[in-house]
Design a protein around this motif. Structure first.
Motif, mmCIF file in Angstrom:
data_model
loop_
_atom_site.group_PDB
_atom_site.id
_atom_site.type_symbol
_atom_site.label_atom_id
_atom_site.label_comp_id
_atom_site.label_asym_id
_atom_site.label_seq_id
_atom_site.Cartn_x
_atom_site.Cartn_y
_atom_site.Cartn_z
ATOM 1 N N GLY A 61 0.793 -1.216 0.000
ATOM 2 C CA GLY A 61 0.000 0.000 0.000
ATOM 3 C C GLY A 61 0.825 1.265 0.000
ATOM 4 N N ALA A 62 1.800 1.338 -0.893
ATOM 5 C CA ALA A 62 2.661 2.514 -0.950
ATOM 6 C C ALA A 62 1.818 3.776 -1.101
ATOM 7 N N PRO A 63 1.851 4.676 -0.095
ATOM 8 C CA PRO A 63 0.964 5.833 -0.095
ATOM 9 C C PRO A 63 1.419 6.984 -0.977
ATOM 10 N N PHE B 101 5.529 -3.952 10.496
ATOM 11 C CA PHE B 101 5.898 -5.312 10.103
ATOM 12 C C PHE B 101 7.399 -5.390 9.792
ATOM 13 N N SER B 102 7.908 -4.408 9.070
ATOM 14 C CA SER B 102 9.336 -4.375 8.721
ATOM 15 C C SER B 102 10.198 -4.223 9.967
ATOM 16 N N PHE B 103 9.748 -3.392 10.899
ATOM 17 C CA PHE B 103 10.483 -3.222 12.153
ATOM 18 C C PHE B 103 10.635 -4.562 12.865
ATOM 19 N N VAL B 104 9.541 -5.293 12.978
ATOM 20 C CA VAL B 104 9.577 -6.597 13.645
ATOM 21 C C VAL B 104 10.500 -7.555 12.886
ATOM 22 N N CYS B 105 10.402 -7.545 11.556
ATOM 23 C CA CYS B 105 11.264 -8.422 10.748
ATOM 24 C C CYS B 105 12.737 -8.061 10.880
ATOM 25 N N LEU B 106 13.060 -6.785 11.012
ATOM 26 C CA LEU B 106 14.453 -6.357 11.113
ATOM 27 C C LEU B 106 15.068 -6.623 12.485
ATOM 28 N N LEU B 107 14.238 -6.860 13.481
ATOM 29 C CA LEU B 107 14.777 -7.235 14.794
ATOM 30 C C LEU B 107 15.562 -8.546 14.706
ATOM 31 N N ALA B 108 15.069 -9.468 13.881
ATOM 32 C CA ALA B 108 15.710 -10.784 13.772
ATOM 33 C C ALA B 108 17.132 -10.692 13.224
ATOM 34 N N PHE C 55 7.774 5.263 2.161
ATOM 35 C CA PHE C 55 7.531 4.378 1.038
ATOM 36 C C PHE C 55 6.340 3.438 1.196
ATOM 37 N N VAL C 56 5.990 3.088 2.432
ATOM 38 C CA VAL C 56 4.896 2.131 2.656
ATOM 39 C C VAL C 56 3.991 2.601 3.788
ATOM 40 N N ASP C 57 2.795 2.027 3.857
ATOM 41 C CA ASP C 57 1.844 2.358 4.908
ATOM 42 C C ASP C 57 2.346 1.882 6.271
ATOM 43 N N TRP C 58 1.824 2.487 7.335
ATOM 44 C CA TRP C 58 2.271 2.210 8.699
ATOM 45 C C TRP C 58 2.250 0.741 9.105
ATOM 46 N N PRO C 59 1.207 -0.016 8.768
ATOM 47 C CA PRO C 59 1.259 -1.429 9.174
ATOM 48 C C PRO C 59 2.483 -2.156 8.614
ATOM 49 N N TRP C 60 2.906 -1.774 7.413
ATOM 50 C CA TRP C 60 4.078 -2.398 6.806
ATOM 51 C C TRP C 60 5.371 -1.874 7.418
ATOM 52 N N HIS D 21 15.289 2.136 10.550
ATOM 53 C CA HIS D 21 14.738 1.818 9.239
ATOM 54 C C HIS D 21 13.310 2.354 9.086
ATOM 55 N N ALA D 22 12.583 2.438 10.187
ATOM 56 C CA ALA D 22 11.209 2.957 10.133
ATOM 57 C C ALA D 22 11.186 4.407 9.660
ATOM 58 N N VAL D 23 12.214 5.167 10.020
ATOM 59 C CA VAL D 23 12.317 6.563 9.594
ATOM 60 C C VAL D 23 12.367 6.646 8.075
ATOM 61 N N VAL D 24 12.988 5.658 7.451
ATOM 62 C CA VAL D 24 13.086 5.601 5.996
ATOM 63 C C VAL D 24 11.800 5.029 5.395
ATOM 64 N N LEU D 25 11.365 3.908 5.918
ATOM 65 C CA LEU D 25 10.239 3.179 5.326
ATOM 66 C C LEU D 25 8.928 3.937 5.348
ATOM 67 N N VAL D 26 8.760 4.829 6.312
ATOM 68 C CA VAL D 26 7.511 5.580 6.397
ATOM 69 C C VAL D 26 7.276 6.429 5.135
#
Length: 193
Positions: free
Chosen positions: A69-71, A145-152, A137-142, A130-135
């Motif tokens: 959902g790229a806004p 989701f990316s934040f959680v994935c990048l923790l690993a 390009f993509v909607d907040w839920p993503w 990374h959230a500072v960048v991703l916001v």
């Protein structure tokens, strides 16, 4: 990152400011001698497995991008609005792949990393920037989701640096992840411009 992207609207200002900040902190904190660890600690089994896993980042992005959902419209247009088009985009891509993984590993997993075997605040800080960048390009839920994935990978790279006795496995697999992400961005932006 935030100043470069959100105030100056420049991908180059963002990455160079971020890297300059890390370099300054490494210099002030005596972290530069740790750079020798970037070439230490390669382990074939861990290195091959982690590199293959990290190289999957781009294909995962390609699959999930239509759902994200790229806004802000097409990726190529958004990158261009940050000054990343033509030769500037290709130079940025090369710089991002060839410099970013090594500097980030030296900073996040070398200098800042605690010895804890468990997830640590530094892992959340790495994922969070990374959230500072991703916001953009993509909607907040993503973004979440990316934040959680990048923790690993943040935790895994930190653990591997301790287990293998150096930063070679995290740095090389991080390079694979960054190259894969840039390749996905190239494919997506070429499809949607």
């Amino acid at each position: 990152m935030g100043i470069g992207l959100h105030l100056l609207h420049s991908g180059w200002a963002a990455i160079l400011g971020y890297h300059a900040g890390m370099c300054l902190l490494l210099w002030a904190g005596g972290g530069w001698p740790g750079a020798v660890h970037l070439a230490r600690g390669w382990a074939w089994k861990e290195g091959a497995a982690c590199t293959a896993l990290c190289a999957a980042a781009g294909p995962v992005i390609l699959v999930l991008w239509p759902l994200a959902g790229a806004p802000v419209g097409p990726l190529g247009v958004r990158l261009a609005s940050l000054g990343l088009q033509g030769a500037s985009w290709w130079a940025f891509a090369a710089y991002y792949v060839l410099v970013n993984p090594f500097l980030e590993e030296l900073y996040w997993r070398g200098w800042l990393a605690p010895a804890s075997r468990h997830p640590a605040p530094v892992d959340a800080l790495f994922a969070g920037y990374h959230a500072v960048v991703l916001v953009l390009f993509v909607d907040w839920p993503w973004v979440l989701f990316s934040f959680v994935c990048l923790l690993a990978p943040a935790w895994l790279w930190r653990r591997l640096s301790r287990r293998c006795g150096g930063l070679a496995v995290p740095a090389f697999s991080h390079l694979a992840a960054d190259a894969s992400v840039i390749a996905a961005a190239i494919v997506i932006s070429s499809r949607m411009t």
